[in-house]
Design a protein around this motif. Structure first.
Motif, PDB file in Angstrom:
ATOM      1  N   SER A  45      28.210  65.720  39.781  1.00  0.00           N
ATOM      2  CA  SER A  45      28.506  64.284  40.202  1.00  0.00           C
ATOM      3  C   SER A  45      29.085  63.770  39.049  1.00  0.00           C
ATOM      4  CB  SER A  45      27.322  63.642  40.486  1.00  0.00           C
ATOM      5  OG  SER A  45      27.602  62.186  40.920  1.00  0.00           O
ATOM      6  N   LYS A  46      30.660  63.110  39.446  1.00  0.00           N
ATOM      7  CA  LYS A  46      31.145  62.454  38.381  1.00  0.00           C
ATOM      8  C   LYS A  46      30.661  61.181  38.295  1.00  0.00           C
ATOM      9  CE  LYS A  46      36.083  64.031  38.583  1.00  0.00           C
ATOM     10  NZ  LYS A  46      36.347  64.966  39.725  1.00  0.00           N
ATOM     11  N   THR A  61      16.048  69.754  36.749  1.00  0.00           N
ATOM     12  CA  THR A  61      15.965  68.218  36.708  1.00  0.00           C
ATOM     13  C   THR A  61      16.913  67.442  36.064  1.00  0.00           C
ATOM     14  OG1 THR A  61      13.568  68.544  36.982  1.00  0.00           O
ATOM     15  CG2 THR A  61      14.419  66.052  36.304  1.00  0.00           C
ATOM     16  N   VAL A  62      17.683  66.431  36.752  1.00  0.00           N
ATOM     17  CA  VAL A  62      18.611  65.609  36.099  1.00  0.00           C
ATOM     18  C   VAL A  62      18.165  64.323  36.131  1.00  0.00           C
ATOM     19  CG1 VAL A  62      20.629  67.228  36.405  1.00  0.00           C
ATOM     20  CG2 VAL A  62      19.896  65.270  38.124  1.00  0.00           C
ATOM     21  N   GLN A  68      22.930  50.380  38.269  1.00  0.00           N
ATOM     22  CA  GLN A  68      23.993  49.953  39.323  1.00  0.00           C
ATOM     23  C   GLN A  68      23.689  50.335  40.722  1.00  0.00           C
ATOM     24  OE1 GLN A  68      28.102  49.482  38.607  1.00  0.00           O
ATOM     25  NE2 GLN A  68      27.909  50.209  36.284  1.00  0.00           N
ATOM     26  N   ALA A  69      23.887  49.463  41.674  1.00  0.00           N
ATOM     27  CA  ALA A  69      23.255  49.710  43.128  1.00  0.00           C
ATOM     28  C   ALA A  69      24.824  50.363  43.619  1.00  0.00           C
ATOM     29  CB  ALA A  69      23.222  48.435  43.882  1.00  0.00           C
ATOM     30  N   GLY A  70      24.661  51.227  44.641  1.00  0.00           N
ATOM     31  CA  GLY A  70      25.729  51.596  45.359  1.00  0.00           C
ATOM     32  C   GLY A  70      25.272  53.294  46.003  1.00  0.00           C
ATOM     33  N   GLU A  71      26.446  54.007  46.416  1.00  0.00           N
ATOM     34  CA  GLU A  71      26.459  55.198  46.763  1.00  0.00           C
ATOM     35  C   GLU A  71      26.913  56.064  45.753  1.00  0.00           C
ATOM     36  OE1 GLU A  71      25.878  54.358  51.732  1.00  0.00           O
ATOM     37  OE2 GLU A  71      27.301  55.977  50.907  1.00  0.00           O
ATOM     38  N   PHE A  72      26.274  57.032  45.589  1.00  0.00           N
ATOM     39  CA  PHE A  72      26.850  57.879  44.269  1.00  0.00           C
ATOM     40  C   PHE A  72      26.909  59.506  44.833  1.00  0.00           C
ATOM     41  CE2 PHE A  72      24.893  54.175  42.323  1.00  0.00           C
ATOM     42  CZ  PHE A  72      25.731  53.747  41.952  1.00  0.00           C
ATOM     43  N   PRO A  73      27.913  60.080  45.063  1.00  0.00           N
ATOM     44  CA  PRO A  73      28.038  61.313  45.803  1.00  0.00           C
ATOM     45  C   PRO A  73      27.952  62.520  44.701  1.00  0.00           C
ATOM     46  CG  PRO A  73      30.176  60.521  45.528  1.00  0.00           C
ATOM     47  CD  PRO A  73      29.316  59.573  45.101  1.00  0.00           C
ATOM     48  N   MET A  78      32.241  73.678  43.954  1.00  0.00           N
ATOM     49  CA  MET A  78      33.707  73.716  44.628  1.00  0.00           C
ATOM     50  C   MET A  78      33.766  72.708  45.341  1.00  0.00           C
ATOM     51  SD  MET A  78      33.758  77.830  45.195  1.00  0.00           S
ATOM     52  CE  MET A  78      35.431  77.742  45.855  1.00  0.00           C
ATOM     53  N   ASP A  79      33.055  71.803  45.458  1.00  0.00           N
ATOM     54  CA  ASP A  79      33.388  70.471  46.270  1.00  0.00           C
ATOM     55  C   ASP A  79      33.288  70.671  47.972  1.00  0.00           C
ATOM     56  OD1 ASP A  79      33.293  68.677  43.885  1.00  0.00           O
ATOM     57  OD2 ASP A  79      35.397  68.817  43.809  1.00  0.00           O
TER      58      ASP A  79
END
Ligand SMILES: [Cu+2]
Length: 89
Positions: A45-46, A61-62, A68-73, A78-79
């Motif tokens: 995840s970038k 485990t990471v 920060q609130a939000g959505e993180f893909p 290979m995406d």
């Protein structure tokens, strides 16, 4: 301080594909790949700043920054397969 944890099974995709976390509480995601098919042997995840190899049947485990609130893909190396972390205020 309490900690949030979520377990994600990697089996031809991410189960669950959406993880909801609370802003400001430290969080850990544990990925366990249980299926050798496909290209899910890497997860990255970038926006969450992690990249991790997922050896079969070895939970990894990471730590996730929830400041920060939000959505993180996140996705496979290979995406092709996607999941996301939703941080709620
Ligand atoms: Cu892939």
């Amino acid at each position: 301080m309490t900690k949030q944890t979520a377990n994600i099974t990697v089996d031809g995709g991410y189960q669950p594909a959406t993880v909801v976390l609370t802003q400001g509480t430290p969080a850990e995601l544990t990925f366990t790949r249980v299926n050798d098919a496909g290209c899910l042997d890497q997860v990255h995840s970038k926006t969450l700043c992690f990249s991790r190899a997922l050896p079969l049947n070895q939970p990894q485990t990471v730590t996730v920054d929830t400041s920060q609130a939000g959505e993180f893909p996140f996705s496979c190396g290979m995406d092709m397969f996607f999941g996301k972390v939703v941080v709620k205020p």
